[in-house]
Write a protein that holds these residues in place. Structure first.
Motif, PDB file in Angstrom:
ATOM      1  N   GLY A 187      10.710   5.393  20.445  1.00 38.21           N
ATOM      2  CA  GLY A 187      10.337   4.011  20.165  1.00 38.21           C
ATOM      3  C   GLY A 187       8.892   3.818  19.779  1.00 38.21           C
ATOM      4  O   GLY A 187       8.548   2.856  19.091  1.00 38.21           O
ATOM      5  N   ALA A 188       8.002   4.748  20.221  1.00 37.16           N
ATOM      6  CA  ALA A 188       6.578   4.634  19.926  1.00 37.16           C
ATOM      7  C   ALA A 188       5.950   6.016  20.043  1.00 37.16           C
ATOM      8  O   ALA A 188       6.157   6.709  21.051  1.00 37.16           O
ATOM      9  N   VAL A 189       5.180   6.413  19.042  1.00 34.32           N
ATOM     10  CA  VAL A 189       4.602   7.755  19.042  1.00 34.32           C
ATOM     11  C   VAL A 189       3.555   7.941  20.147  1.00 34.32           C
ATOM     12  O   VAL A 189       3.565   8.974  20.831  1.00 34.32           O
ATOM     13  N   PRO A 190       2.636   6.988  20.391  1.00 30.18           N
ATOM     14  CA  PRO A 190       1.661   7.217  21.473  1.00 30.18           C
ATOM     15  C   PRO A 190       2.314   7.410  22.839  1.00 30.18           C
ATOM     16  O   PRO A 190       1.853   8.230  23.646  1.00 30.18           O
ATOM     17  N   THR A 191       3.390   6.684  23.103  1.00 30.40           N
ATOM     18  CA  THR A 191       4.105   6.847  24.369  1.00 30.40           C
ATOM     19  C   THR A 191       4.761   8.219  24.439  1.00 30.40           C
ATOM     20  O   THR A 191       4.778   8.865  25.494  1.00 30.40           O
ATOM     21  N   ALA A 192       5.313   8.669  23.310  1.00 29.79           N
ATOM     22  CA  ALA A 192       5.898  10.004  23.256  1.00 29.79           C
ATOM     23  C   ALA A 192       4.839  11.072  23.501  1.00 29.79           C
ATOM     24  O   ALA A 192       5.074  12.043  24.228  1.00 29.79           O
TER      25      ALA A 192
END
Length: 288
Positions: A187-192
């Motif tokens: 859903g979101a690259v920074p969270t990944a």
């Protein structure tokens, strides 16, 4: 400064090593999907029954299919699997697979030269992405301050098909083929990145617009995450078709660090990423 490091997609050999283990998919049509991975992809059936099938190479399971007729059908917009990437030992193996695909009219959905590798893409009967690829020699990879140079350009089929030995009959995945990497929708690259780099300890090896790539020990990538179809995706709901879990096989020193960051114990355990994708951690030397 530019440096080239050796890849580590194969079996772990040191305390900090890491390799991909099996990928597990939930499917509705077990017989149909298993037949695709046997006939089109080239995996060998190792064992199975009416509820699950294990496929791989010479006793090593690379893919497990689990039947669940009641599972909801996953969509292309949610978090989960973008593709499972099967790494062949050499360029000539990729050329032989390509001859097979042409002769058997295997439906190919894409083909790319990524500078570090050459890849051909498929989609299985239930919408799961598949990559068949071969690495270029690590000595040809370009690194700049810890970032790997990767591109997406047209695959040169003329030079691939001219590879010496390419016309040797294809007999399925050869010994040495492995799961090279798994590419996920998130859903979101920074969270990944906070999970896969911060918690699991991967190095971030490069970025594309809307995607991050992760590896250990100098490989170009063992994992990738993107938001190309799944920006803002919510936590996955189960049971659903598609990715059930994937495994990482890590050396004891790397596992010690992951246990310290997750609070998990023992030689094998599971963790879930922020979208509910299950990652099975297995210490090298434990049961696969």
């Amino acid at each position: 400064m530019t440096a080239t490091l050796a890849p580590s997609a194969h079996a772990p050999a040191s305390g900090l090593s890491l390799a991909m283990g099996r990928v597990v998919l939930t499917v509705h049509d077990l017989a149909g999907v298993a037949a695709f991975y046997e006939r089109a992809v080239g995996l060998h059936r190792l064992r199975g029954d009416g509820e699950h099938v294990e496929l791989g190479v010479r006793g090593t399971v690379l893919l497990e299919l689990r039947r669940d007729a009641a599972a909801r059908r996953s969509t292309a917009r949610e978090a989960g699997l973008f593709h499972t990437a099967f790494l062949l030992p050499s360029r000539v193996d990729l050329a032989r697979w390509t001859h097979h695909a042409m002769a058997d009219r295997v439906p190919v959905v894409g083909a790319s030269d990524h500078a570090v590798s050459e890849a051909i893409y498929l989609t299985d009967p239930e919408g799961n992405g598949v990559e068949i690829y071969a690495d270029r020699p690590a000595s040809a990879w370009r690194w700049d301050n810890g970032s790997i140079h990767m591109v997406t350009e047209a695959l040169r089929f003329d030079t691939l098909m001219a590879e010496p030995g390419a016309d040797t009959p294809w007999q399925g995945f050869p010994e040495g083929a492995v799961v090279g990497h798994v590419h996920l929708q998130v859903g979101a690259v920074p969270t990944a990145e906070a999970f896969y780099a911060g918690v699991l300890g991967f190095d971030i090896t490069t970025h594309y617009p809307g995607a991050a790539f992760y590896a250990a020990n100098g490989y170009h990538h063992h994992l990738a995450t993107n938001i190309w179809n799944s920006r803002g995706a919510a936590v996955r709901t189960y049971p659903s078709t598609g990715l059930s879990e994937f495994a990482l096989v890590a050396g004891p020193d790397r596992m010690e660090g992951i246990r310290a960051r997750t609070g998990e114990t023992g030689p094998a355990f599971t963790v879930t990423d922020p979208w509910g994708t299950v990652v099975r951690m297995i210490e090298d030397g434990g049961a696969h």
